[in-house]
Design a protein around this motif. Structure first.
Motif, short mmCIF file in Angstrom:
data_model
loop_
_atom_site.label_atom_id
_atom_site.label_comp_id
_atom_site.label_asym_id
_atom_site.label_seq_id
_atom_site.Cartn_x
_atom_site.Cartn_y
_atom_site.Cartn_z
N THR A 123 0.83 -1.20 0.00
CA THR A 123 0.00 0.00 0.00
C THR A 123 0.86 1.25 0.00
O THR A 123 0.59 2.20 -0.74
CB THR A 123 -0.94 0.01 1.23
OG1 THR A 123 -1.75 -1.16 1.16
CG2 THR A 123 -1.81 1.24 1.25
N ALA A 124 1.92 1.25 0.80
CA ALA A 124 2.82 2.41 0.86
C ALA A 124 3.49 2.65 -0.48
O ALA A 124 3.74 3.80 -0.86
CB ALA A 124 3.87 2.20 1.95
N CYS A 125 3.71 1.60 -1.21
CA CYS A 125 4.35 1.73 -2.53
C CYS A 125 3.33 2.14 -3.60
O CYS A 125 3.61 3.04 -4.41
CB CYS A 125 4.99 0.40 -2.91
SG CYS A 125 5.55 0.28 -4.62
N ALA A 126 2.17 1.52 -3.62
CA ALA A 126 1.22 1.70 -4.71
C ALA A 126 0.34 2.93 -4.57
O ALA A 126 0.00 3.56 -5.57
CB ALA A 126 0.34 0.46 -4.84
N ALA A 127 -0.04 3.29 -3.37
CA ALA A 127 -1.01 4.38 -3.17
C ALA A 127 -0.55 5.71 -3.75
O ALA A 127 -1.33 6.39 -4.42
CB ALA A 127 -1.34 4.52 -1.69
N PRO A 128 0.70 6.13 -3.55
CA PRO A 128 1.10 7.43 -4.13
C PRO A 128 1.06 7.46 -5.66
O PRO A 128 0.88 8.51 -6.26
CB PRO A 128 2.54 7.62 -3.63
CG PRO A 128 2.69 6.70 -2.47
CD PRO A 128 1.74 5.57 -2.71
N LYS A 129 1.21 6.30 -6.28
CA LYS A 129 1.22 6.23 -7.75
C LYS A 129 -0.19 6.12 -8.33
O LYS A 129 -0.38 6.33 -9.52
CB LYS A 129 2.03 5.01 -8.19
CG LYS A 129 3.46 5.01 -7.71
CD LYS A 129 4.11 3.69 -8.04
CE LYS A 129 5.51 3.62 -7.44
NZ LYS A 129 6.14 2.32 -7.68
N LEU A 130 -1.16 5.78 -7.51
CA LEU A 130 -2.50 5.45 -8.00
C LEU A 130 -3.20 6.64 -8.64
O LEU A 130 -3.74 6.53 -9.72
CB LEU A 130 -3.34 4.87 -6.87
CG LEU A 130 -4.77 4.49 -7.23
CD1 LEU A 130 -4.77 3.39 -8.26
CD2 LEU A 130 -5.52 4.05 -5.99
N PHE A 131 -3.22 7.78 -7.98
CA PHE A 131 -4.01 8.90 -8.46
C PHE A 131 -3.52 9.47 -9.78
O PHE A 131 -4.30 10.01 -10.55
CB PHE A 131 -4.15 9.97 -7.38
CG PHE A 131 -5.04 9.54 -6.28
CD1 PHE A 131 -6.40 9.53 -6.43
CD2 PHE A 131 -4.52 9.06 -5.08
CE1 PHE A 131 -7.25 9.10 -5.43
CE2 PHE A 131 -5.36 8.63 -4.08
CZ PHE A 131 -6.72 8.65 -4.24
N SER A 132 -2.25 9.31 -10.07
CA SER A 132 -1.75 9.80 -11.36
C SER A 132 -2.25 8.92 -12.50
O SER A 132 -2.31 9.36 -13.65
CB SER A 132 -0.22 9.84 -11.36
OG SER A 132 0.31 8.54 -11.26
N LYS A 133 -2.66 7.67 -12.20
CA LYS A 133 -3.13 6.75 -13.24
C LYS A 133 -4.64 6.80 -13.43
O LYS A 133 -5.14 6.28 -14.42
CB LYS A 133 -2.70 5.33 -12.91
CG LYS A 133 -1.20 5.15 -12.95
CD LYS A 133 -0.86 3.72 -13.02
CE LYS A 133 0.63 3.58 -13.19
NZ LYS A 133 1.00 2.83 -14.36
N LEU A 134 -5.37 7.37 -12.47
CA LEU A 134 -6.82 7.42 -12.59
C LEU A 134 -7.24 8.51 -13.57
O LEU A 134 -6.63 9.55 -13.67
CB LEU A 134 -7.46 7.68 -11.22
CG LEU A 134 -7.24 6.57 -10.19
CD1 LEU A 134 -7.86 6.98 -8.87
CD2 LEU A 134 -7.83 5.27 -10.67
N ASN A 135 -8.32 8.26 -14.26
CA ASN A 135 -8.84 9.24 -15.23
C ASN A 135 -9.77 10.20 -14.56
O ASN A 135 -10.55 9.96 -13.78
CB ASN A 135 -9.57 8.54 -16.37
CG ASN A 135 -8.59 7.73 -17.20
OD1 ASN A 135 -7.40 8.01 -17.22
ND2 ASN A 135 -9.09 6.71 -17.88
#
Length: 131
Positions: free
Chosen positions: A119-131
């Motif tokens: 979660t600590a790794c993936a969460a910061p990257k998630l919002f840049s990938k959402l449309n």
């Protein structure tokens, strides 16, 4: 000696009876047989459309990011530790007399350590990938 407070006048919440349960009332709907058949046909067509949507649905981006994070050198030891625990517990469960054991190991701690890292790794990257 503390002063006693007088009881409020009238009934209290404890004195009241609970309200009766609410009954659902539905009005009967009359429809012609032809209308019912037409509605069933429409429902079948809608179901087909929904199936098409499932095929076109993309993979969850968060799961994909967590999969990428699991391959990072900083997370791989946690993945290995969790998988090793699962193997150990599975082997122990297959042994005779497992049900009578006083202590049964689980992998909850290992699971939460792994999920925290993912979660600590993936969460910061998630919002840049959402449309």
């Amino acid at each position: 000696m503390p002063a006693e407070h007088p009881a409020p006048p009238g009934p209290t919440i404890r004195d009241k009876e609970p309200p009766p349960p609410v009954e659902e009332v539905s009005e009967p709907v009359e429809a012609d047989a032809e209308e019912e058949d037409a509605e069933e046909d429409d429902d079948d067509e809608d179901d087909d459309d929904e199936d098409d949507d499932d095929d076109e649905e993309a993979e969850d981006q968060y799961d994909a990011l967590k999969g990428e994070c699991a391959e990072l050198p900083s997370v791989k030891p946690l993945v290995h530790h969790y998988e090793e625990c699962v193997e150990r517990v599975t082997k122990e469960q297959e042994e005779p007399g497992y049900e009578e054991k006083h202590y049964k190991e689980d992998c909850v701690e290992e699971f939460f350590h792994l999920q925290h890292a993912l979660t600590a790794c993936a969460a910061p990257k998630l919002f840049s990938k959402l449309n």
